[in-house]
Scaffold this active site. Structure first.
Site, short mmCIF file in Angstrom:
data_model
loop_
_atom_site.label_atom_id
_atom_site.label_comp_id
_atom_site.label_asym_id
_atom_site.label_seq_id
_atom_site.Cartn_x
_atom_site.Cartn_y
_atom_site.Cartn_z
CG ASP A 176 -1.99 -1.26 1.41
OD1 ASP A 176 -2.17 -1.87 0.26
OD2 ASP A 176 -2.29 -1.54 2.25
CE LYS B 49 2.38 -2.42 -4.21
NZ LYS B 49 2.21 -2.02 -2.97
N GLY C 266 -4.51 -4.30 -3.78
CA GLY C 266 -5.45 -3.21 -4.35
C GLY C 266 -4.65 -2.03 -4.33
CG HIS C 267 -2.20 -2.15 -6.93
ND1 HIS C 267 -0.96 -2.48 -7.72
CD2 HIS C 267 -1.60 -2.47 -5.80
CE1 HIS C 267 -0.35 -3.38 -7.26
NE2 HIS C 267 -0.66 -3.27 -5.92
CD GLN D 143 0.99 -8.80 -2.68
OE1 GLN D 143 1.50 -9.37 -3.53
NE2 GLN D 143 -0.50 -8.60 -3.03
#
Ligand code: GDP
Ligand code: IMO
Ligand code: MG
Length: 420
Positions: A13, A16, A40-41, A222
């Protein structure tokens, strides 16, 4: 041409997704090489907020090719939902999204096994996103897995039934109730959705792009401290999140690696269980969470927050050979008068900046106090307008870790980025 790799240097988080979206105009191809829908980007542009899970974050930039590499684990249900949401925004993904035949499929029973295993662990649970990541990678290394390319074989359904039955046998050992039908609903529809895209031999494809002179950016998921080998084991994910993962997760030789771009937050967060030396379980930690809107993009869980940890940064820079850094969420630190940065740990009576073998043992962070900047950064677009205290913070981090910071991010939007 060489491939550039963008990675998170903390516990995930780091921002990225935003940075991949920012940098995509410089690249022809964006490729994911590990992880799956545990990621989750978040991307923000033109008032739209979008979160990618399985697909690369380059999809919103016209003309970019987006490849899901062999190192990824793919959930057909989430994939279908995701591509539909992107297409609803007017993006024609058909010609631009490619899936490696060697990527592994997350099956409904993988998700159930993940839940059952976490439930059984009780207090010692990993805090998994429960997307089936661990069990899918276990089947991959255990040589049982199902791959995207299996969709094209005549005995796909038999393979699916065989592995599902094997999982059901294993599930008998757990005292765990589940509804397989609920999970299976939509899985075969998801398979059809995957089938409608170009399935490729990704390793040939990516090497061909480089040979043709195309520029490629690998998008890590990640963070390096969640790496299966070098992270805070066992509180990690099940893939290699460091730069080496881009070689195995795409089919590239190490000589093909160009720039290694490390993304870090100006402070630290972690979601899920496991050690976090600079965690602040107090009002300051809560203030970081509120000002930084630190809630998981995949699960919505509150993220644990703490000060920047330089031993962690030095370690993860070393593991991946990071050549440049990007610092995100600098605007969040505006809300504090003074900042603390961890420069070492007190451990076994000595001060060290080396992470111990068992990072789960309590180490006592040694802090250096640094003045913050009481200025709103969110509208700044040029380095010359940044407050001197922030420039000092950047300078301090660069000197400590020995790598230049090339961009500073000052807000979630695509445009809130400053080239240093
Ligand atoms: P990722 O998993 O590394 O892509 O990061 P996430 O999207 O899970 O979490 C980063 C969060 O911070 C998202 O909500 C982003 O919109 C947001 N974000 C990214 N960069 C910045 C920044 O510089 N400032 C602020 N305030 N938010 C940011
Ligand atoms: P992005 O790509 C933050 C964490 C989970 C859990 C551990 C194992 O958005 O940075 P898993 O579901 O992989 O079995 O969970 O890893 N985790 C993440 N934390 N960001 C992520 O991805 C994460 N993906 C997994 O919270 O502690
Ligand atoms: Mg995330």
């Amino acid at each position: 041409m060489k491939i550039d790799v963008l990675l998170g240097l903390q516990w995930g988080d780091e921002g990225k997704g935003k940075l991949v979206d920012v940098l995509t105009p410089d690249y022809d191809v964006i490729a994911r090489f590990q992880g799956g829908p545990n990621a989750g980007h978040t991307l923000e542009f033109n008032g739209i907020k979008h979160i990618t899970h399985n697909i690369p974050s380059g999809v919103f930039r016209e003309n970019s090719i987006n490849l899901i590499g062999n190192g990824v684990v793919l959930d057909p249900v989430i994939f279908k939902r995701e591509v539909e949401a992107v297409m609803d925004l007017g993006v024609d993904l058909g010609p631009r999204l490619l899936v490696s035949r060697k990527a592994h499929l997350i099956m409904p029973t993988h998700r159930i096994l993940d839940e059952a295993s976490e439930a059984q662990k009780g207090k010692t649970k990993i805090g998994s996103t429960l997307k089936g990541i661990g069990p899918t990678y276990m089947d991959k290394t255990g040589r049982n897995g199902m791959r995207v390319g299996d969709i094209e074989s005549a005995d796909f359904k038999e393979k699916y039934d065989f592995l599902t039955n094997k999982h059901l046998q294993i599930l008998k050992q757990y005292n765990f109730e589940f509804d397989l039908k609920e999970y299976e609903k939509g899985w075969m529809d998801g398979i059809e959705s995957i089938r409608s895209f170009q399935l490729v031999n990704g390793e040939y494809e990516i090497n061909k792009y480089l040979a043709e002179g195309k520029s490629v950016l690998a998008e890590g998921a990640q963070g390096s401290m969640l790496d299966i080998d070098f992270g805070s084991y066992p509180y990690v994910t099940s893939s290699n999140t460091i730069c080496a993962g881009a070689c195995t997760g795409l089919g590239l030789s190490p000589q093909k690696i160009g720039k290694v771009i490390g993304v870090f937050k100006a402070y630290c967060t972690r979601v899920g269980s496991g050690p976090f030396p600079t965690e602040l379980v107090n009002e300051t930690g809560e203030a970081l969470r509120e000002h930084g809107a630190e809630y998981g993009a995949t699960t919505g869980r509150p993220r644990r927050c703490g000060w920047l940890d330089l031993p962690v940064l030095k370690y993860t820079i070393m593991l991946s050979g990071v050549t440049e850094l990007i610092m995100t969420k600098s605007d969040v630190l505006t809300h504090f008068d003074t900042l603390q940065v961890c420069t070492g740990y007190k451990y076994n009576g000595k001060i060290t900046d080396e992470l111990p073998f068992d990072i789960n043992l309590p180490v006592e962070p040694v802090y250096r106090e640094i003045p913050s900047w009481n200025a709103d950064l969110t509208g700044i677009t040029e380095k010359k307008d940044l407050p001197v205290e922030l420039l000092d913070y950047v300078d301090f981090v660069e000197k400590e870790v020995g790598v230049r910071i090339s961009y500073v991010s000052v807000g979630p939007d695509r445009n809130q980025i400053i080239k240093m």
